[in-house]
Design a protein around this motif. Structure first.
Motif, short mmCIF file in Angstrom:
data_model
loop_
_atom_site.label_atom_id
_atom_site.label_comp_id
_atom_site.label_asym_id
_atom_site.label_seq_id
_atom_site.Cartn_x
_atom_site.Cartn_y
_atom_site.Cartn_z
N VAL A 48 -43.66 26.79 59.64
CA VAL A 48 -43.42 25.35 59.84
C VAL A 48 -43.90 24.62 58.60
O VAL A 48 -45.03 24.82 58.15
CB VAL A 48 -44.16 24.84 61.10
N GLU A 49 -43.02 23.81 58.04
CA GLU A 49 -43.36 23.17 56.77
C GLU A 49 -43.82 21.73 56.93
O GLU A 49 -44.51 21.20 56.06
CB GLU A 49 -42.14 23.21 55.84
N ALA A 50 -43.38 21.08 58.00
CA ALA A 50 -43.76 19.67 58.15
C ALA A 50 -43.68 19.22 59.60
O ALA A 50 -42.92 19.77 60.40
CB ALA A 50 -42.85 18.79 57.28
N ILE A 51 -44.49 18.22 59.89
CA ILE A 51 -44.46 17.56 61.21
C ILE A 51 -44.04 16.11 60.95
O ILE A 51 -44.62 15.46 60.08
CB ILE A 51 -45.87 17.55 61.86
N ASN A 52 -43.06 15.66 61.71
CA ASN A 52 -42.69 14.24 61.61
C ASN A 52 -43.11 13.57 62.92
O ASN A 52 -42.44 13.70 63.95
CB ASN A 52 -41.17 14.12 61.39
N ARG A 53 -44.25 12.90 62.88
CA ARG A 53 -44.80 12.34 64.12
C ARG A 53 -43.97 11.18 64.64
O ARG A 53 -43.83 10.99 65.85
CB ARG A 53 -46.24 11.87 63.89
N ALA A 54 -43.38 10.41 63.74
CA ALA A 54 -42.59 9.24 64.18
C ALA A 54 -41.38 9.72 64.98
O ALA A 54 -41.00 9.11 65.99
CB ALA A 54 -42.16 8.44 62.97
N GLU A 55 -40.80 10.83 64.56
CA GLU A 55 -39.60 11.33 65.27
C GLU A 55 -39.93 12.45 66.24
O GLU A 55 -39.04 13.02 66.85
CB GLU A 55 -38.58 11.81 64.23
N THR A 56 -41.21 12.80 66.35
CA THR A 56 -41.69 13.93 67.17
C THR A 56 -40.85 15.20 66.93
O THR A 56 -40.34 15.82 67.85
CB THR A 56 -41.76 13.59 68.69
N THR A 57 -40.78 15.57 65.66
CA THR A 57 -40.07 16.80 65.28
C THR A 57 -40.93 17.62 64.32
O THR A 57 -41.85 17.09 63.70
CB THR A 57 -38.74 16.49 64.57
N ILE A 58 -40.56 18.87 64.23
CA ILE A 58 -41.15 19.72 63.19
C ILE A 58 -40.01 20.33 62.38
O ILE A 58 -38.88 20.47 62.88
CB ILE A 58 -42.03 20.84 63.77
N HIS A 59 -40.32 20.73 61.15
CA HIS A 59 -39.29 21.29 60.29
C HIS A 59 -39.74 22.66 59.81
O HIS A 59 -40.88 22.83 59.38
CB HIS A 59 -39.06 20.35 59.10
N THR A 60 -38.85 23.65 59.90
CA THR A 60 -39.23 25.02 59.52
C THR A 60 -38.62 25.43 58.17
O THR A 60 -37.66 24.80 57.71
CB THR A 60 -38.74 26.04 60.58
N ASP A 61 -39.18 26.52 57.61
CA ASP A 61 -38.67 26.97 56.31
C ASP A 61 -37.32 27.65 56.42
O ASP A 61 -36.72 28.01 55.40
CB ASP A 61 -39.69 27.87 55.59
N ASP A 62 -36.82 27.88 57.64
CA ASP A 62 -35.44 28.39 57.73
C ASP A 62 -34.46 27.26 58.03
O ASP A 62 -33.35 27.46 58.51
CB ASP A 62 -35.31 29.57 58.70
N GLY A 63 -34.92 26.05 57.77
CA GLY A 63 -34.00 24.90 57.77
C GLY A 63 -33.78 24.23 59.12
O GLY A 63 -32.93 23.35 59.25
N GLU A 64 -34.56 24.61 60.13
CA GLU A 64 -34.35 23.99 61.46
C GLU A 64 -35.27 22.79 61.66
O GLU A 64 -36.41 22.78 61.18
CB GLU A 64 -34.65 25.01 62.54
N THR A 65 -34.77 21.83 62.42
CA THR A 65 -35.61 20.72 62.87
C THR A 65 -35.63 20.79 64.39
O THR A 65 -34.56 20.84 65.02
CB THR A 65 -35.05 19.39 62.37
N LEU A 66 -36.82 20.85 64.97
CA LEU A 66 -36.93 20.97 66.43
C LEU A 66 -37.74 19.80 66.97
O LEU A 66 -38.75 19.40 66.37
CB LEU A 66 -37.65 22.26 66.81
N ALA A 67 -37.32 19.26 68.11
CA ALA A 67 -38.04 18.13 68.72
C ALA A 67 -39.04 18.63 69.75
O ALA A 67 -38.76 19.58 70.48
CB ALA A 67 -37.04 17.20 69.38
N TYR A 68 -40.19 18.00 69.79
CA TYR A 68 -41.22 18.39 70.77
C TYR A 68 -41.59 17.20 71.65
O TYR A 68 -41.44 16.04 71.24
CB TYR A 68 -42.48 18.90 70.06
#
Ligand SMILES: Cc1cc2nc3c(=O)[nH]c(=O)nc-3n(C[C@H](O)[C@H](O)[C@H](O)COP(=O)(O)OP(=O)(O)OC[C@H]3O[C@@H](n4cnc5c(N)ncnc54)[C@H](O)[C@@H]3O)c2cc1C
Length: 408
Positions: free
Chosen positions: A81-101
């Motif tokens: 996991v490369e980043a957390i976007n708290r405003a959008e409640t998502t995380i971004h992975t090094d295989d290019g996915e963005t997942l919402a939590y």
């Protein structure tokens, strides 16, 4: 959006959190994302039975890999996991996915601390944190005759014992005046040093490794006092650094780790953290701590799962730890820091079984037990239940342990 717990780091704490979530009835999605290629495994055997060859990789898995799919847990390995976007409640992975939590759990643990000296990156110099490290150490140990271990903490000493049992000549170099200085009292340091010496491990305190040099096939560790120690392999064990960067970049509060409250929530209440990476308040010792131990990782995992499942149970656990070296089973409950009296039962000077009970201002604060499980259980229970002990009664080695309870 449907409920989705994402857990970052396929660790001890992660394995506990996801299973406890399901056991507590959580019906939403669960995704565990870890950058290692292996499903969550027990790290303690890495320097013990796994290194000495008594346990295989399958033996040390926390659960068989199928158990995750059976519990409808999406386990993604080899993904970072490369980043957390708290405003959008998502995380971004090094295989290019963005997942919402809907809830995020950080169990990113810790990584080895590198020793900033020349030669620490040579081929036959190793660190020890994961299965890949140990596979490489095991391979080299098949042909090596001498090993130098830099760092006399638990991992260094366990590694020394495992390699010695395999017939290597082992030397441990410790920078501080005594081994285990950061984690235990002098009585344990002296005891461990004696046993290692008896088993043929050379331990040298107060010595600073300043370079690792290689000349043809001859490798040696050089110290600041210009001593040198020949080695076919060198293992460095000088501690770990918590993996806080994801949390820090996301703006979460950091102390000596990610700061969490009694429910393991970070400064963003939808983001939790557990394990080696947390800096948490311990109500028993009334202080903030960062603990590197399996019991802490699993307890915090349970606390998070109950909170998410709507049955909040605050973290209220006694720090405890164990270590195996040669025929020694060390079990430690509580924190002995600041003690002003120690009572020993058993023979720490020439035997291999004893317990040291630590007191501060007449209050019992910790027990170190070596091959003394009864003392460990007794001390651990007394500390967990807040029961006071009488040091003078304990001092009488023939007294029954229970007689040491203070009444009234
Ligand atoms: C050799 C050794 C022996 C030990 N012996 C003992 C012992 O005897 N008793 C004891 O109590 N404890 C022992 N420990 C300590 C214990 O293993 C740790 O306390 C425990 O593993 C902590 O678990 P954790 O859940 O915090 O995370 P960790 O086990 O540290 O795992 C964290 C995981 O997260 C991954 N990760 C980090 N960042 C990311 C990211 N951005 N994306 C994806 N994945 C990420 C890491 O690669 C790692 O796989 C030992 C540790 C070692 C290394």
């Amino acid at each position: 959006m449907s409920e989705h717990v994402i857990i970052i780091g396929a660790s001890h704490a992660a394995a506990q959190t996801c299973v406890s979530l399901r056991q507590g009835g959580y019906a939403g999605d669960i995704t565990v994302i870890g950058d290692e290629a292996v499903p969550p495994y027990h790290r303690p055997p890495l320097s013990k039975d796994f290194l000495s060859g008594q346990k295989s990789l399958d033996d040390i898995l926390i659960r068989p890999i199928e158990a995750y799919a059976e519990a409808n847990i999406d386990l993604r390995l080899g993904v970072r996991v490369e980043a957390i976007n708290r405003a959008e409640t998502t995380i971004h992975t090094d295989d290019g996915e963005t997942l919402a939590y809907t809830k995020l759990v950080l169990t990113t643990g810790a990584r080895i601390r590198r020793l900033p000296i020349d030669g620490e990156d040579l081929d036959d110099v190793y660190y020890l944190r994961d299965t890949t490290d140990v596979m490489a150490i095991k391979e080299k140990a098949k042909t090596a005759k001498t090993a130098v271990i830099i760092g006399g903490g638990y991992i260094g000493l366990e590694t020394a014992a495992s390699l010695r049992k395999q017939g290597l000549d082992v030397t441990v170099l410790e920078a501080m005046p005594r081994i285990l200085q950061r984690v235990t009292a002098p009585i344990m340091s002296e005891f461990c040093k004696r046993v290692h010496n008896e088993e043929g491990v050379q331990i040298i305190d107060n010595v600073l490794a300043s370079a690792i040099e290689i000349n043809g096939k001859e490798m040696k560790v050089v110290t600041s006092c210009h001593q040198s120690f020949a080695a076919d392999m060198v293992i460095i064990g000088i501690g770990v650094i918590p993996n806080i960067e994801l949390a820090q970049t996301a703006g979460l509060t950091i102390g000596d780790g990610i700061k969490v409250n009694e429910y393991c929530q970070t400064s963003d209440l939808d983001i939790y953290a557990a394990g080696d990476v947390t800096w948490h308040y311990n109500p028993i010792y009334k202080t903030h701590l960062r603990l590197e131990s399996v019991p802490n990782a699993t307890e915090q995992g349970k606390v998070i799962a109950s909170h998410i499942n709507g049955v909040p149970k605050p973290y209220h656990s006694l720090p405890w730890f164990w270590s195996d070296q040669f025929d020694l089973k060390l079990q430690i409950a509580g924190l002995s820091t600041g003690y002003d009296r120690v009572v020993v039962r058993g023979d720490n000077l020439s035997g291999r079984s004893f317990a040291a009970y630590y007191f501060k201002d007449d209050k019992f604060i910790a027990v170190d037990a070596v091959n003394a499980p009864r003392d460990f259980m007794f001390g651990k229970q007394a500390l967990s239940k807040g029961k006071a002990l009488n040091a003078d009664v304990l001092l009488d080695a023939n007294s029954d342990l229970k007689a040491a309870y203070k009444h009234g």
